[in-house]
Design a protein around this motif. Structure first.
Motif, PDB file in Angstrom:
ATOM      1  N   LEU A  52       0.965   3.616  -3.060  1.00 57.16           N
ATOM      2  CA  LEU A  52      -0.323   4.251  -3.312  1.00 57.16           C
ATOM      3  C   LEU A  52      -0.538   5.450  -2.400  1.00 57.16           C
ATOM      4  CD1 LEU A  52      -2.992   4.219  -4.830  1.00 57.16           C
ATOM      5  CD2 LEU A  52      -3.872   2.615  -3.131  1.00 57.16           C
ATOM      6  N   PHE A  53      -0.067   5.352  -1.154  1.00 55.29           N
ATOM      7  CA  PHE A  53      -0.212   6.469  -0.215  1.00 55.29           C
ATOM      8  C   PHE A  53       0.446   7.723  -0.776  1.00 55.29           C
ATOM      9  CE2 PHE A  53      -0.160   3.215   3.502  1.00 55.29           C
ATOM     10  CZ  PHE A  53      -1.489   2.898   3.237  1.00 55.29           C
ATOM     11  N   TYR A  71      -1.317   2.697  -8.793  1.00 56.65           N
ATOM     12  CA  TYR A  71      -0.228   1.739  -9.018  1.00 56.65           C
ATOM     13  C   TYR A  71       0.409   1.956 -10.390  1.00 56.65           C
ATOM     14  CZ  TYR A  71      -1.916  -0.633  -4.858  1.00 56.65           C
ATOM     15  OH  TYR A  71      -2.278  -0.917  -3.578  1.00 56.65           O
ATOM     16  N   PHE A 115       0.780  -1.233   0.000  1.00 62.34           N
ATOM     17  CA  PHE A 115       0.000   0.000   0.000  1.00 62.34           C
ATOM     18  C   PHE A 115       0.819   1.295   0.000  1.00 62.34           C
ATOM     19  CE2 PHE A 115      -3.107  -3.061   1.647  1.00 62.34           C
ATOM     20  CZ  PHE A 115      -4.206  -2.745   0.859  1.00 62.34           C
ATOM     21  N   SER A 116       2.057   1.275   0.482  1.00 62.75           N
ATOM     22  CA  SER A 116       2.775   2.538   0.660  1.00 62.75           C
ATOM     23  C   SER A 116       2.994   3.322  -0.631  1.00 62.75           C
ATOM     24  CB  SER A 116       4.113   2.306   1.378  1.00 62.75           C
ATOM     25  OG  SER A 116       4.968   1.462   0.633  1.00 62.75           O
ATOM     26  N   SER A 136       1.953   3.121   8.189  1.00 58.00           N
ATOM     27  CA  SER A 136       1.259   3.809   7.100  1.00 58.00           C
ATOM     28  C   SER A 136       1.133   5.304   7.391  1.00 58.00           C
ATOM     29  CB  SER A 136      -0.135   3.205   6.904  1.00 58.00           C
ATOM     30  OG  SER A 136      -0.048   1.853   6.500  1.00 58.00           O
TER      31      SER A 136
END
Length: 439
Positions: free
Chosen positions: A81-82, A234, A78-79, A145
């Motif tokens: 995308l953050f 992504y 996920f990082s 996160s």
């Protein structure tokens, strides 16, 4: 913050600026979580439940390692995308509030589940322990996160010239939080380490509140936002990686940081069990050791804020990496407690200093309009190694468990190799002298 301002602020004015102070207090809050849960009481609790013999103590190290690796695995997904979210929306604090709140709740639940008295087993381990591990993974994932957004927020607080001091101040205040967090030990008796989890969650919440209420987001107007679906992020990450040829210094440093952070993440996770099981510290002695190393971290963080401003972030990272190598070498061969006191203090200095220098170097190397995305990739580089480092450590201790303490010494020695590789790659970073913060 207008990064084009020309009138420099004095260090005192900088540190007392309310947005910077509240930002630093969030470091204070999340470092309480990091030290109490990740470094001290979750490993102690695991050793209490699992480590009933020399071989089982090595298995306890494996459980701690793999739990950290799983949390980092989800962050790797996920990082990136953050970072895209930051660049598309401008929101940072909003995500910090949500992610921190979930982390605090999961930390609280670790205490609830740890207090359950039951003989039920799942996968061959106590059910209550399994629930604590699941809560730990959730808490650590959302804690890490939130840091992607927190790190990116720093660039809004001052000029590029002020970044080393702001970064050093945040890290130093954060590690003062460690000292406050250690007071939780007064509420814990030997064999009841789960009692540290709920007080830690409360402190985590309390010191996060200034940032929650004081700092403001500067959202990008909706009519200027790039349109796209959730998963288009992504695609942007893949494009950024492909475009790295035009940002080779950043790419090179991220590869270097991959190896260096391997040693950092694994040492943080395994320090408590290594010191108590291998070197012979009691839990109380380790708390004192950790307090001393934390004081070293605070001093190192402040000092390297000024050192980085003077000699540049790249040179500062080099010095810190060498210091880490020496600290790990001493720890691997520590046969007496006094040797580990030296290693702990040296690693404390290098730990805080690496945060100061690496964040500053990323800001120096990255273009303003892609900073959030690069911080996402920075987290990606660091968190991939946060899977691999603990996974390698845990696999070695599990496979060599019959050798007792020697298994942990061999596992720790792999971190020296990783740090040396990272240092060699870091020395290849090419930096435009006009962007160095000391100019």
């Amino acid at each position: 913050m207008d990064n084009q301002q020309t009138a420099p602020r004095s260090p005192l004015a900088l540190y007392l600026a309310l947005p910077i102070l509240s930002w630093a207090f969030y470091d204070f809050a999340n470092t309480i979580f990091s030290s109490n849960i990740n470094t001290i009481f979750f490993p102690f609790y695991t050793d209490e439940i699992i480590g009933t013999s020399e071989a089982r103590q090595q298995v306890a190290s494996t459980f701690v390692s793999y739990a950290n690796a799983v949390a980092s695995f989800f962050l790797v997904i996920f990082s990136p995308l953050f970072g895209v979210w930051i660049d598309r929306t401008g929101y940072k604090k909003r995500f910090i509030v949500w992610f921190t709140s979930i982390s605090i709740i999961a930390t609280f639940m670790m205490g609830v589940f740890g207090g359950i008295q039951t003989d039920a087993l799942i996968w061959g381990i106590p059910l209550s322990y399994a629930l604590v591990v699941i809560s730990f993974v959730i808490a650590k994932f959302f804690f890490n996160s939130s840091l992607v957004f927190y790190d990116s927020m720093m660039s809004d607080l001052g000029t590029k010239q002020e970044m080393p001091l702001i970064s050093g101040f945040g890290v130093a205040v954060g590690y003062i939080g460690t000292i406050v967090g250690l007071l939780v030990y007064l509420l814990v008796s030997e064999g009841e380490f789960h009692k540290a989890f709920i007080p830690t969650a409360i402190l985590y919440l309390l010191f996060s509140l200034p940032l929650f209420f004081i700092n403001k987001d500067t959202p990008i107007p909706k009519n200027k936002r790039v349109k796209g679906s959730f998963f288009d992020g992504y695609k942007e990450i893949i494009k950024t990686i492909k475009d790295m040829k035009s940002n080779k210094p950043v790419f090179t440093f991220m590869v270097a940081y991959f190896f260096i952070n391997d040693a950092i993440a694994t040492t943080i996770a395994m320090m408590a069990i290594y010191a108590t099981v291998i070197v012979g510290f009691s839990s109380g002695q380790f708390i004192i050791l950790y307090l001393v190393s934390t004081i070293s971290t605070v001093i190192g963080s402040f000092a390297f804020g000024y050192i980085t401003k003077k000699i540049g972030a790249k040179n500062s990272v080099t010095i810190v990496a060498v210091l880490m190598i020496v600290a790990l070498f001493v720890a691997v061969f520590a046969l007496e407690q006094w040797m580990f006191w030296i290693a702990g203090s040296m690693f404390g200095v290098s730990l805080g200093s690496m945060w100061v220098t690496s964040r500053t170097l990323i800001i120096e190397l990255t273009p303003d309009d892609k900073r959030g995305q690069f911080f996402g990739l920075f987290a990606f580089s660091g968190k991939v190694s946060s899977i691999i480092g603990p996974a390698i450590y845990g696999t070695i201790t599990y496979q060599l468990q019959d050798y007792g303490p020697l298994a942990s010494r061999i596992a720790l020695s792999t971190l020296i190799v990783m740090t040396v590789i990272g240092l060699i790659i870091h020395l290849r970073v090419k930096q435009d002298s006009s962007k160095v913060s000391s100019v």
